[in-house]
Design a protein around this motif. Structure first.
Motif, PDB file in Angstrom:
ATOM      1  N   LEU A  25       0.831  -1.208   0.000  1.00  0.00           N
ATOM      2  CA  LEU A  25       0.000   0.000   0.000  1.00  0.00           C
ATOM      3  C   LEU A  25       0.865   1.257   0.000  1.00  0.00           C
ATOM      4  O   LEU A  25       0.626   2.199  -0.754  1.00  0.00           O
ATOM      5  CB  LEU A  25      -0.920  -0.002   1.223  1.00  0.00           C
ATOM      6  N   ILE A  26       1.880   1.269   0.835  1.00  0.00           N
ATOM      7  CA  ILE A  26       2.778   2.424   0.942  1.00  0.00           C
ATOM      8  C   ILE A  26       3.521   2.657  -0.365  1.00  0.00           C
ATOM      9  O   ILE A  26       3.586   3.787  -0.860  1.00  0.00           O
ATOM     10  CB  ILE A  26       3.746   2.237   2.128  1.00  0.00           C
ATOM     11  N   LEU A  27       4.078   1.615  -0.947  1.00  0.00           N
ATOM     12  CA  LEU A  27       4.810   1.763  -2.213  1.00  0.00           C
ATOM     13  C   LEU A  27       3.890   2.268  -3.319  1.00  0.00           C
ATOM     14  O   LEU A  27       4.283   3.109  -4.134  1.00  0.00           O
ATOM     15  CB  LEU A  27       5.467   0.440  -2.608  1.00  0.00           C
ATOM     16  N   SER A  28       2.657   1.786  -3.335  1.00  0.00           N
ATOM     17  CA  SER A  28       1.687   2.238  -4.326  1.00  0.00           C
ATOM     18  C   SER A  28       1.386   3.727  -4.153  1.00  0.00           C
ATOM     19  O   SER A  28       1.363   4.489  -5.122  1.00  0.00           O
ATOM     20  CB  SER A  28       0.408   1.417  -4.215  1.00  0.00           C
ATOM     21  N   ASP A  72      13.297   7.906  -6.247  1.00  0.00           N
ATOM     22  CA  ASP A  72      14.354   7.093  -5.625  1.00  0.00           C
ATOM     23  C   ASP A  72      13.841   6.316  -4.417  1.00  0.00           C
ATOM     24  O   ASP A  72      14.411   6.373  -3.332  1.00  0.00           O
ATOM     25  CB  ASP A  72      15.548   7.969  -5.223  1.00  0.00           C
ATOM     26  N   ILE A  73      12.773   5.562  -4.621  1.00  0.00           N
ATOM     27  CA  ILE A  73      12.155   4.795  -3.537  1.00  0.00           C
ATOM     28  C   ILE A  73      12.989   3.546  -3.255  1.00  0.00           C
ATOM     29  O   ILE A  73      13.282   2.773  -4.161  1.00  0.00           O
ATOM     30  CB  ILE A  73      10.714   4.380  -3.896  1.00  0.00           C
ATOM     31  N   VAL A  74      13.372   3.388  -1.983  1.00  0.00           N
ATOM     32  CA  VAL A  74      14.148   2.221  -1.561  1.00  0.00           C
ATOM     33  C   VAL A  74      13.423   1.589  -0.379  1.00  0.00           C
ATOM     34  O   VAL A  74      13.008   2.295   0.541  1.00  0.00           O
ATOM     35  CB  VAL A  74      15.583   2.630  -1.142  1.00  0.00           C
ATOM     36  N   GLN A  75      13.269   0.281  -0.418  1.00  0.00           N
ATOM     37  CA  GLN A  75      12.695  -0.434   0.722  1.00  0.00           C
ATOM     38  C   GLN A  75      13.788  -1.275   1.359  1.00  0.00           C
ATOM     39  O   GLN A  75      14.604  -1.866   0.660  1.00  0.00           O
ATOM     40  CB  GLN A  75      11.502  -1.285   0.314  1.00  0.00           C
ATOM     41  N   VAL A 123      11.107   2.392   4.457  1.00  0.00           N
ATOM     42  CA  VAL A 123      11.047   2.894   3.087  1.00  0.00           C
ATOM     43  C   VAL A 123      11.623   4.302   3.107  1.00  0.00           C
ATOM     44  O   VAL A 123      11.273   5.116   3.966  1.00  0.00           O
ATOM     45  CB  VAL A 123       9.597   2.907   2.550  1.00  0.00           C
ATOM     46  N   ILE A 124      12.519   4.567   2.176  1.00  0.00           N
ATOM     47  CA  ILE A 124      13.138   5.877   2.047  1.00  0.00           C
ATOM     48  C   ILE A 124      12.878   6.370   0.637  1.00  0.00           C
ATOM     49  O   ILE A 124      13.043   5.622  -0.330  1.00  0.00           O
ATOM     50  CB  ILE A 124      14.656   5.803   2.322  1.00  0.00           C
ATOM     51  N   CYS A 125      12.451   7.630   0.530  1.00  0.00           N
ATOM     52  CA  CYS A 125      12.204   8.197  -0.792  1.00  0.00           C
ATOM     53  C   CYS A 125      12.431   9.701  -0.746  1.00  0.00           C
ATOM     54  O   CYS A 125      12.660  10.272   0.318  1.00  0.00           O
ATOM     55  CB  CYS A 125      10.786   7.881  -1.270  1.00  0.00           C
ATOM     56  N   SER A 126      12.371  10.317  -1.913  1.00  0.00           N
ATOM     57  CA  SER A 126      12.591  11.755  -2.026  1.00  0.00           C
ATOM     58  C   SER A 126      11.428  12.429  -2.723  1.00  0.00           C
ATOM     59  O   SER A 126      10.754  11.830  -3.558  1.00  0.00           O
ATOM     60  CB  SER A 126      13.861  12.035  -2.841  1.00  0.00           C
ATOM     61  N   GLY A 127      11.248  13.698  -2.356  1.00  0.00           N
ATOM     62  CA  GLY A 127      10.357  14.596  -3.067  1.00  0.00           C
ATOM     63  C   GLY A 127      11.190  15.754  -3.571  1.00  0.00           C
ATOM     64  O   GLY A 127      12.229  16.068  -2.997  1.00  0.00           O
ATOM     65  N   ARG A 128      10.766  16.381  -4.645  1.00  0.00           N
ATOM     66  CA  ARG A 128      11.579  17.423  -5.277  1.00  0.00           C
ATOM     67  C   ARG A 128      11.611  18.744  -4.516  1.00  0.00           C
ATOM     68  O   ARG A 128      12.512  19.547  -4.707  1.00  0.00           O
ATOM     69  CB  ARG A 128      11.093  17.676  -6.696  1.00  0.00           C
ATOM     70  N   SER A 129      10.638  18.992  -3.648  1.00  0.00           N
ATOM     71  CA  SER A 129      10.550  20.271  -2.942  1.00  0.00           C
ATOM     72  C   SER A 129       9.927  20.042  -1.571  1.00  0.00           C
ATOM     73  O   SER A 129       9.375  18.977  -1.300  1.00  0.00           O
ATOM     74  CB  SER A 129       9.674  21.239  -3.733  1.00  0.00           C
ATOM     75  N   ALA A 138      21.637  -6.768  -0.683  1.00  0.00           N
ATOM     76  CA  ALA A 138      20.641  -7.544  -1.420  1.00  0.00           C
ATOM     77  C   ALA A 138      19.252  -7.420  -0.796  1.00  0.00           C
ATOM     78  O   ALA A 138      18.261  -7.671  -1.466  1.00  0.00           O
ATOM     79  CB  ALA A 138      21.050  -9.017  -1.485  1.00  0.00           C
ATOM     80  N   THR A 139      19.165  -7.005   0.485  1.00  0.00           N
ATOM     81  CA  THR A 139      17.862  -6.913   1.134  1.00  0.00           C
ATOM     82  C   THR A 139      17.143  -5.613   0.801  1.00  0.00           C
ATOM     83  O   THR A 139      15.963  -5.495   1.036  1.00  0.00           O
ATOM     84  CB  THR A 139      17.969  -7.053   2.665  1.00  0.00           C
ATOM     85  N   ALA A 140      17.871  -4.652   0.269  1.00  0.00           N
ATOM     86  CA  ALA A 140      17.216  -3.397  -0.131  1.00  0.00           C
ATOM     87  C   ALA A 140      16.745  -3.563  -1.550  1.00  0.00           C
ATOM     88  O   ALA A 140      17.470  -4.034  -2.411  1.00  0.00           O
ATOM     89  CB  ALA A 140      18.186  -2.233  -0.043  1.00  0.00           C
ATOM     90  N   ALA A 141      15.540  -3.176  -1.786  1.00  0.00           N
ATOM     91  CA  ALA A 141      14.988  -3.316  -3.121  1.00  0.00           C
ATOM     92  C   ALA A 141      14.555  -1.958  -3.612  1.00  0.00           C
ATOM     93  O   ALA A 141      13.571  -1.411  -3.124  1.00  0.00           O
ATOM     94  CB  ALA A 141      13.820  -4.290  -3.118  1.00  0.00           C
ATOM     95  N   PRO A 142      15.284  -1.364  -4.551  1.00  0.00           N
ATOM     96  CA  PRO A 142      14.787  -0.120  -5.127  1.00  0.00           C
ATOM     97  C   PRO A 142      13.465  -0.405  -5.797  1.00  0.00           C
ATOM     98  O   PRO A 142      13.264  -1.465  -6.395  1.00  0.00           O
ATOM     99  CB  PRO A 142      15.836   0.279  -6.148  1.00  0.00           C
ATOM    100  N   HIS A 143      12.562   0.506  -5.678  1.00  0.00           N
ATOM    101  CA  HIS A 143      11.231   0.285  -6.251  1.00  0.00           C
ATOM    102  C   HIS A 143      10.939   1.345  -7.266  1.00  0.00           C
ATOM    103  O   HIS A 143      11.239   2.447  -7.173  1.00  0.00           O
ATOM    104  CB  HIS A 143      10.201   0.298  -5.131  1.00  0.00           C
TER     105      HIS A 143
END
Length: 123
Positions: A16-19, A28-31, A45-51, A118-123
């Motif tokens: 749900l979160i990734l969606s 740059d979503i990384v789980q 989960v780590i991700c970025s927003g532009r602003s 290997a446990t981190a999966a970029p999404h």
């Protein structure tokens, strides 16, 4: 079946979160799988927003999506400034950064050693 009953596991919550993050154009979503490493949650989960505005919007929409699906209110910190927002959904901890702030803190490096890459999966 209600929406809350469809979110039965941490894997369901992660999906749900990734969606939600994908829908809101997070970058740059990384789980990171935390199971067996810490008690803070099953995933990070780590991700970025532009602003700052996008970071805040992504965070607000994510918290609302989790509440709508599970009935649970997420704990949120940092939304007012929009540089780094932490959303604690229970089993999944989400960090939404502006790119410069993410680069400075480098949370991925803290949680991912050489053997854990290997446990981190970029999404």
């Amino acid at each position: 079946m209600t929406a809350a009953s469809q979110i039965a596991t941490s894997d369901d919550l992660l999906a749900l979160i990734l969606s939600s993050l994908n829908d809101d154009k997070a970058e740059d979503i990384v789980q990171i799988d935390l199971r067996g490493k810490t008690a803070i949650g099953d995933y990070m989960v780590i991700c970025s927003g532009r602003s700052t505005r996008q970071v805040s919007a992504i965070s607000e929409k994510l918290a609302q999506a989790v509440k709508d699906a599970t009935g649970r209110t997420s704990k949120m910190e940092g939304r007012e400034t929009g540089d780094w927002v932490l959303i604690d959904t229970g089993d999944v901890v989400v960090h939404v950064f502006r790119p410069e702030v993410r680069e400075f803190y480098q949370l991925e490096k803290m949680w991912l050693g050489g053997d854990d890459a290997a446990t981190a999966a970029p999404h």
